[in-house]
Motif scaffolding. Structure first.
Motif, mmCIF file in Angstrom:
data_model
loop_
_atom_site.group_PDB
_atom_site.id
_atom_site.type_symbol
_atom_site.label_atom_id
_atom_site.label_comp_id
_atom_site.label_asym_id
_atom_site.label_seq_id
_atom_site.Cartn_x
_atom_site.Cartn_y
_atom_site.Cartn_z
ATOM 1 N N TRP A 33 0.858 -1.181 0.000
ATOM 2 C CA TRP A 33 0.000 0.000 0.000
ATOM 3 C C TRP A 33 0.897 1.236 0.000
ATOM 4 O O TRP A 33 1.821 1.306 0.815
ATOM 5 C CB TRP A 33 -0.878 0.021 1.261
ATOM 6 N N PRO A 34 0.615 2.213 -0.859
ATOM 7 C CA PRO A 34 1.436 3.437 -0.813
ATOM 8 C C PRO A 34 1.324 4.127 0.551
ATOM 9 O O PRO A 34 2.297 4.658 1.067
ATOM 10 C CB PRO A 34 0.850 4.304 -1.926
ATOM 11 N N VAL A 35 0.115 4.122 1.135
ATOM 12 C CA VAL A 35 -0.071 4.776 2.438
ATOM 13 C C VAL A 35 -0.937 3.896 3.333
ATOM 14 O O VAL A 35 -2.039 3.511 2.938
ATOM 15 C CB VAL A 35 -0.767 6.162 2.290
ATOM 16 N N VAL A 36 -0.432 3.586 4.511
ATOM 17 C CA VAL A 36 -1.256 2.934 5.538
ATOM 18 C C VAL A 36 -1.323 3.881 6.738
ATOM 19 O O VAL A 36 -0.307 4.435 7.173
ATOM 20 C CB VAL A 36 -0.685 1.564 5.950
ATOM 21 N N ILE A 37 -2.547 4.071 7.228
ATOM 22 C CA ILE A 37 -2.775 4.948 8.381
ATOM 23 C C ILE A 37 -3.290 4.078 9.516
ATOM 24 O O ILE A 37 -4.235 3.301 9.317
ATOM 25 C CB ILE A 37 -3.825 6.035 8.019
ATOM 26 N N VAL A 38 -2.688 4.189 10.688
ATOM 27 C CA VAL A 38 -3.178 3.399 11.826
ATOM 28 C C VAL A 38 -3.942 4.328 12.757
ATOM 29 O O VAL A 38 -3.355 5.228 13.372
ATOM 30 C CB VAL A 38 -2.029 2.703 12.582
ATOM 31 N N GLY A 39 -5.251 4.106 12.859
ATOM 32 C CA GLY A 39 -6.101 4.911 13.742
ATOM 33 C C GLY A 39 -7.047 5.794 12.943
ATOM 34 O O GLY A 39 -6.602 6.685 12.207
ATOM 35 N N ALA A 40 -8.352 5.515 13.051
ATOM 36 C CA ALA A 40 -9.350 6.351 12.356
ATOM 37 C C ALA A 40 -10.080 7.228 13.362
ATOM 38 O O ALA A 40 -11.293 7.152 13.517
ATOM 39 C CB ALA A 40 -10.322 5.473 11.576
ATOM 40 N N ILE A 49 -8.403 11.406 4.143
ATOM 41 C CA ILE A 49 -9.078 12.194 3.099
ATOM 42 C C ILE A 49 -8.045 12.918 2.238
ATOM 43 O O ILE A 49 -8.072 12.861 1.011
ATOM 44 C CB ILE A 49 -10.052 13.210 3.738
ATOM 45 N N HIS A 50 -7.111 13.582 2.909
ATOM 46 C CA HIS A 50 -6.149 14.398 2.149
ATOM 47 C C HIS A 50 -5.128 13.544 1.407
ATOM 48 O O HIS A 50 -4.704 13.905 0.309
ATOM 49 C CB HIS A 50 -5.496 15.434 3.057
ATOM 50 N N ALA A 51 -4.743 12.421 2.001
ATOM 51 C CA ALA A 51 -3.787 11.557 1.292
ATOM 52 C C ALA A 51 -4.461 10.968 0.050
ATOM 53 O O ALA A 51 -3.897 10.993 -1.049
ATOM 54 C CB ALA A 51 -3.303 10.441 2.216
ATOM 55 N N ALA A 52 -5.684 10.473 0.214
ATOM 56 C CA ALA A 52 -6.360 9.808 -0.913
ATOM 57 C C ALA A 52 -6.678 10.804 -2.023
ATOM 58 O O ALA A 52 -6.669 10.450 -3.202
ATOM 59 C CB ALA A 52 -7.630 9.125 -0.413
ATOM 60 N N ARG A 53 -6.942 12.049 -1.655
ATOM 61 C CA ARG A 53 -7.261 13.044 -2.693
ATOM 62 C C ARG A 53 -6.054 13.382 -3.579
ATOM 63 O O ARG A 53 -6.214 14.002 -4.616
ATOM 64 C CB ARG A 53 -7.804 14.316 -2.047
ATOM 65 N N THR A 388 8.072 20.132 10.323
ATOM 66 C CA THR A 388 6.853 20.912 10.535
ATOM 67 C C THR A 388 6.100 21.146 9.228
ATOM 68 O O THR A 388 4.967 21.620 9.251
ATOM 69 C CB THR A 388 7.181 22.288 11.161
ATOM 70 N N THR A 389 6.691 20.805 8.104
ATOM 71 C CA THR A 389 5.961 21.006 6.841
ATOM 72 C C THR A 389 5.311 19.726 6.317
ATOM 73 O O THR A 389 4.374 19.782 5.520
ATOM 74 C CB THR A 389 6.885 21.584 5.738
ATOM 75 N N THR A 390 5.804 18.561 6.783
ATOM 76 C CA THR A 390 5.236 17.300 6.286
ATOM 77 C C THR A 390 4.824 16.361 7.420
ATOM 78 O O THR A 390 4.176 15.349 7.160
ATOM 79 C CB THR A 390 6.285 16.548 5.445
ATOM 80 N N LEU A 391 5.215 16.690 8.629
ATOM 81 C CA LEU A 391 5.040 15.798 9.784
ATOM 82 C C LEU A 391 5.660 14.424 9.538
ATOM 83 O O LEU A 391 5.250 13.422 10.115
ATOM 84 C CB LEU A 391 3.576 15.701 10.204
ATOM 85 N N GLU A 392 6.646 14.405 8.656
ATOM 86 C CA GLU A 392 7.411 13.175 8.463
ATOM 87 C C GLU A 392 8.513 13.120 9.514
ATOM 88 O O GLU A 392 9.081 14.156 9.896
ATOM 89 C CB GLU A 392 8.031 13.145 7.060
ATOM 90 N N SER A 393 8.770 11.930 9.987
ATOM 91 C CA SER A 393 9.823 11.741 10.982
ATOM 92 C C SER A 393 11.165 12.219 10.429
ATOM 93 O O SER A 393 11.489 11.946 9.273
ATOM 94 C CB SER A 393 9.899 10.258 11.326
ATOM 95 N N ARG A 394 11.915 12.898 11.270
ATOM 96 C CA ARG A 394 13.269 13.283 10.860
ATOM 97 C C ARG A 394 14.219 12.096 11.040
ATOM 98 O O ARG A 394 15.366 12.157 10.629
ATOM 99 C CB ARG A 394 13.773 14.444 11.729
ATOM 100 N N LEU A 395 13.741 11.046 11.700
ATOM 101 C CA LEU A 395 14.589 9.899 12.004
ATOM 102 C C LEU A 395 14.260 8.685 11.136
ATOM 103 O O LEU A 395 15.131 7.864 10.862
ATOM 104 C CB LEU A 395 14.413 9.484 13.480
ATOM 105 N N GLY A 428 -1.392 14.001 5.710
ATOM 106 C CA GLY A 428 -2.047 13.349 4.576
ATOM 107 C C GLY A 428 -1.515 13.859 3.244
ATOM 108 O O GLY A 428 -1.197 13.078 2.337
ATOM 109 N N LEU A 429 -1.410 15.188 3.123
ATOM 110 C CA LEU A 429 -0.914 15.766 1.867
ATOM 111 C C LEU A 429 0.507 15.289 1.585
ATOM 112 O O LEU A 429 0.867 15.001 0.441
ATOM 113 C CB LEU A 429 -0.934 17.302 1.956
ATOM 114 N N ALA A 430 1.313 15.199 2.657
ATOM 115 C CA ALA A 430 2.717 14.823 2.454
ATOM 116 C C ALA A 430 2.871 13.334 2.181
ATOM 117 O O ALA A 430 3.719 12.923 1.389
ATOM 118 C CB ALA A 430 3.521 15.221 3.702
ATOM 119 N N ALA A 431 2.043 12.520 2.839
ATOM 120 C CA ALA A 431 2.183 11.076 2.662
ATOM 121 C C ALA A 431 1.594 10.622 1.317
ATOM 122 O O ALA A 431 1.999 9.616 0.756
ATOM 123 C CB ALA A 431 1.493 10.334 3.808
#
Ligand SMILES: Cc1cc2nc3c(=O)[nH]c(=O)nc-3n(C[C@H](O)[C@H](O)[C@H](O)COP(=O)(O)OP(=O)(O)OC[C@H]3O[C@@H](n4cnc5c(N)ncnc54)[C@H](O)[C@@H]3O)c2cc1C
Length: 432
Positions: A33-40, A49-53, A388-395, A428-431
């Protein structure tokens, strides 16, 4: 049934829910899966919503049968969706408030409001308190609207699916459920929330995975939580709500706030107490003293002067001019003064004790009601470890986080959902 490319809810809330075996496979031609989200929850649904769009296939795994449990119970069933004004000062973090500001500015409040009204079809109203609610006053409408938006965006949602572990390897992530099913993801978003209201499924698993994947997890503590006391026989006043100005000292003044204080059978609650609670509940807050100035709008500015006017009126009657009767009598009792003592006969020492209880009444907090009743969890993954722009882990490249799992806690009034919406969209937008 869970169908790839579709959210599994159909009409209305709660969605019909089934867990498939095995988990939904990625669309044809994809190994992962390109994106898996844990927790709805709030953050996870907004992320989805934003990732799928952006056009990528998105799978959401949710342990509960009905997604969005906290949205459903929030705001007394009305869902305080947003605040009407916001800045970084409305949030507490161990990290940089500039970083919080940067995240908040990624989706200005009026844009979030417009998204709810125009995109989700949930018109909002601002109440006198400054809190923002759906015009319908129904939190279930918010959940349904988010689920519908997920469905329209083509999100696949698997409910009743509790994730046990996430591991990294081979350029992606493997997500394993408690019943040993697994999926693979290019990008993983953790939106598992905190520890509050454990009956909704929040058991802190996301923190464990974040730590295993290399992140720091700052000590967690219940926030926006009622406080306990075992001193002062306050339980006699249970049910009483009174305006108060609270001050937290450690030993200097570290927090001040004003609002309604509610006396409970075990201690204190109400908006001003919930807002102050993180100051005494956090590990670094141990020893913080909380005092109350009873603050009815027409209360004398200087009680000491007011009580020196002399005359034949009983002290308790003078207090009752501006304070609730039960509180006036209770304060006389705490000060060891007979409520029928006249102002003229009030001794200086007695007056000083009473004034101190009127202006700086110690609340002798012994603890909190804990996660069972806390609205949110303080602490968590430092924002500094995420972009702070993507909420992607720096690690850990490919790992994103949003919502309450991050060490940012809002005050009462829609700020915590605001954080969940804004961070969810960003992740979502970043992932995607
Ligand atoms: C009683 C109450 C009332 C509240 N009222 C308000 C309010 O009116 N306004 C406001 O702004 N805030 C309010 N809050 C706070 C708000 O609910 C939270 O800040 C917000 O829900 C956090 O969103 P989140 O998506 O990060 O976490 P959550 O909403 O907690 O969502 C996390 C999701 O992850 C799922 N999950 C967890 N672990 C796993 C796992 N291992 N596998 C699969 N899924 C998992 C959970 O089941 C849950 O659905 C309230 C909280 C409570 C408890």
């Amino acid at each position: 049934m869970v169908r790839p490319g579709r959210a599994e809810f159909l009409h209305g809330y709660p969605p019909s829910s089934v867990s498939d075996r095995p988990l939904p496979a990625p669309p044809d031609g994809l190994l992962r899966w390109p994106v898996v989200i844990v927790g709805a929850g709030a953050a996870g649904m907004m992320t989805a919503i934003h990732a799928a769009r952006t056009g990528v296939p998105v799978l959401v795994l949710e342990s509960a049968r009905k997604p969005g449990a906290k949205i459903k119970v929030s705001g007394g069933g009305r869902c305080n969706v947003l605040p009407s004004v916001v800045d970084e000062g409305d949030f507490h973090t161990e990290g940089s408030s500039k970083a919080v500001r940067k995240v908040l500015r990624s989706w200005p409040l009026d844009h979030v409001t417009a998204f709810f009204a125009d995109d989700l079809g949930i018109p909002l109203k601002v109440e006198d308190t400054g809190k923002v609610f759906p015009v319908s006053d129904r939190s279930g409408d918010v959940v349904v609207a988010l689920l519908r938006a997920m469905d329209r965006a083509g999100v696949t949602l698997a409910t009743d699916t509790r994730v046990a572990d996430v591991t990294r390897g081979d350029g992606g992530f493997t997500v394993t459920t408690t019943d040993d099913r697994s999926v693979h993801a290019d990008r993983l978003v953790l939106t598992t929330g905190g520890l509050s209201l454990p009956k909704t499924g929040s058991d802190g698993a996301g923190y464990r995975w974040a730590r295993t994947l290399g992140h720091t997890v700052l000590p967690r503590y219940p926030a926006l939580v009622p406080l306990l006391t075992d001193t002062g026989d306050w339980d006699r006043l249970a049910g009483l709500a009174v305006p108060a100005r609270l001050t937290a000292r450690a030993p200097k003044v570290v927090w001040e706030g004003e609002g309604d204080l509610l006396v409970t059978h075990k201690g204190f609650s109400g908006p001003v107490v919930l807002d102050a609670s993180y100051r005494v509940a956090a590990p670094w807050g141990q020893g913080t003293a909380l005092t109350a100035r009873w603050a009815a709008a027409d209360a004398p500015a200087d009680w000491d002067v007011h009580l020196q006017q002399g005359g034949a009126r009983p002290v308790a009657a003078v207090l009752r001019d501006t304070l609730p009767r039960r509180l006036a009598d209770h304060l006389c009792g705490l000060a060891d003064i007979d409520p029928s003592t006249t102002l003229g006969a009030l001794r200086r020492d007695d007056r000083k004790r009473l004034v101190s209880l009127l202006e700086e009444c110690p609340l002798h907090v012994t603890g909190t009601e804990g996660y069972r009743t806390a609205e949110v969890t303080g602490g968590g993954v430092p924002l500094a470890e995420l972009s702070t722009t993507t909420l992607e882990s720096r690690l850990v490249p490919g790992l994103h986080m949003a919502g309450e799992i991050i060490d940012v806690t809002g005050r009462l009034g829609g700020y915590n959902f605001h954080w969940a919406w804004v961070t969810g969209r960003l992740a979502g937008l970043a992932a995607g």
